[in-house]
Write a protein that holds these residues in place. Structure first.
Motif, PDB file in Angstrom:
ATOM      1  N   GLY A  31       0.784  -1.233   0.000  1.00 39.99           N
ATOM      2  CA  GLY A  31       0.000   0.000   0.000  1.00 39.99           C
ATOM      3  C   GLY A  31       0.814   1.280   0.000  1.00 39.99           C
ATOM      4  N   VAL A  32       2.148   1.175  -0.176  1.00 41.32           N
ATOM      5  CA  VAL A  32       3.009   2.372  -0.202  1.00 41.32           C
ATOM      6  C   VAL A  32       2.869   3.046  -1.572  1.00 41.32           C
ATOM      7  CG1 VAL A  32       5.358   3.252  -0.005  1.00 41.32           C
ATOM      8  CG2 VAL A  32       4.618   1.315   1.414  1.00 41.32           C
ATOM      9  N   PRO A  33       2.589   4.352  -1.614  1.00 46.54           N
ATOM     10  CA  PRO A  33       2.439   5.043  -2.906  1.00 46.54           C
ATOM     11  C   PRO A  33       3.707   4.955  -3.762  1.00 46.54           C
ATOM     12  CG  PRO A  33       1.606   6.418  -1.128  1.00 46.54           C
ATOM     13  CD  PRO A  33       2.321   5.266  -0.479  1.00 46.54           C
ATOM     14  N   ARG A  34       3.502   4.796  -5.066  1.00 50.02           N
ATOM     15  CA  ARG A  34       4.606   4.749  -6.023  1.00 50.02           C
ATOM     16  C   ARG A  34       4.327   5.747  -7.147  1.00 50.02           C
ATOM     17  NH1 ARG A  34       6.561  -1.647  -6.338  1.00 50.02           N
ATOM     18  NH2 ARG A  34       7.614  -1.546  -4.313  1.00 50.02           N
ATOM     19  N   TYR A  35       5.347   6.520  -7.489  1.00 50.98           N
ATOM     20  CA  TYR A  35       5.193   7.629  -8.431  1.00 50.98           C
ATOM     21  C   TYR A  35       6.013   7.328  -9.686  1.00 50.98           C
ATOM     22  CZ  TYR A  35       3.550   9.586  -4.036  1.00 50.98           C
ATOM     23  OH  TYR A  35       2.876   9.795  -2.843  1.00 50.98           O
ATOM     24  N   TYR A  36       5.400   6.560 -10.596  1.00 51.69           N
ATOM     25  CA  TYR A  36       6.129   5.968 -11.715  1.00 51.69           C
ATOM     26  C   TYR A  36       6.681   6.991 -12.700  1.00 51.69           C
ATOM     27  CZ  TYR A  36       3.957   1.682  -9.991  1.00 51.69           C
ATOM     28  OH  TYR A  36       3.552   0.643  -9.189  1.00 51.69           O
TER      29      TYR A  36
END
Length: 321
Positions: free
Chosen positions: A38-43
């Motif tokens: 659930g950790v945000p990822r900023y592709y």
């Protein structure tokens, strides 16, 4: 644009050399997402982090080279875009005014097989598709870059002996049908997941020989691997399958001072039972827009000083010369 995290380093001394560091860019031209935890990822933003890293390294003027600790493109990258995405990220690295040393991570291998990946990353090929190598920027130091996916269920052809060895190993160690799930695994056994891998016998013999040569040459050694090599610096789920065997080889020598890694995006730092420092680098991928995770390391005779930006924590690493 983040600012460098200040730390007193080197007590005003001039470093022997300095190099840039970044890990886990995991770029993809897709909307933001989350890890399985659930950790945000900023592709898409991770490309901007890399661009700012390269600009910062170039502005420094005194960086001799840079090291990318793997996973430059994310596994969610559409497969018809994989090759172009990898080339695009490599192209950004090539804007650095110096040499960039790459190593492979699991996400790289989700996108491209080894035979296509290694030439794009300019990784020296020791034969057989292996991705381990060493280099000496100065007479006093040697860098050893390990291939943590030497024995792996990803990246090799399906019928390759290394693939078959990895699948057999996972079937013995992980009873789950999803081999990326640690469910039911206890303690350090939680590392036996398909997104990790191992150092094979041939590479282990090579490592032993390189460390013997470094010892004979009175060189200090910095070991680099995408996968962490010490449980104190990493989550159990991110460790190299046979980190203990690799460290047994390393601990037979006194030349290794520091082990650097990526893969565990939160980062970490530990000192093991033999006094070797382990520093896992924070991931560029998980930087919210406007923040960064990169840095550079000043190298002295008796210490390394990591000067981090924003989410990459500055760290002074002292050792006996």
């Amino acid at each position: 644009m983040g600012s460098a995290n200040g730390l007193a380093n080197g007590q005003g001394r001039h470093p022997l050399f300095s190099f840039g560091v970044i890990s886990d860019v995991q770029y993809a031209d897709i909307p933001d997402g989350h890890s399985f935890l659930g950790v945000p990822r900023y592709y898409r933003h991770s490309m901007l982090v890399l661009q700012r890293a390269v600009k910062s390294w170039n502005n420094h003027n005194n960086l001799n080279f840079a090291i990318d600790f793997g996973d430059i493109v994310d596994g969610h990258c559409p497969k018809d875009q994989s090759l172009n995405a990898v080339k695009r990220v490599v192209g950004e690295f090539e804007n650095f005014n110096g040499h960039v040393y790459h190593m492979i991570g699991n996400h790289c291998l989700y996108n491209l097989p080894r035979d296509k990946l290694l030439p794009v990353l300019n990784i020296p090929n020791l034969g057989g598709g292996h991705a381990y190598y060493d280099f000496s920027p100065t007479p006093e130091y040697r860098f050893v870059v390990l291939d943590g996916y030497d024995i792996s269920a990803i990246g090799w052809p399906h019928d390759h002996p290394n693939t078959l060895e990895a699948l057999k190993f996972l079937s013995e160690k992980n009873p789950n049908s999803d081999k990326n799930s640690p469910e039911g695994l206890k303690g350090l056994d939680r590392r036996f997941l398909m997104f990790n891998g191992a150092v094979g016998k041939q590479q282990m013999e090579w490592l032993d020989g390189v460390l013997q040569d470094a010892t004979n040459s009175n060189q200090k050694v910095i070991v680099c691997c995408h996968l962490p090599l010490d449980p104190g610096a990493s989550s159990q789920e991110a460790l190299l399958w046979n980190y203990d065997q690799v460290m047994d080889v390393i601990h037979r020598f006194r030349c290794v001072k520091v082990c650097l890694a990526g893969h565990d995006h939160e980062g970490g730092h530990s000192i093991d039972s033999h006094g070797i420092h382990h520093r896992v680098l924070e991931a560029a991928l998980e930087c919210p827009p406007g923040t960064d995770a990169f840095g550079y390391i000043d190298v002295y005779d008796d210490m390394l000083s990591l000067v981090g930006t924003d989410r990459m924590k500055s760290t002074n690493i002292s050792f006996h010369p």
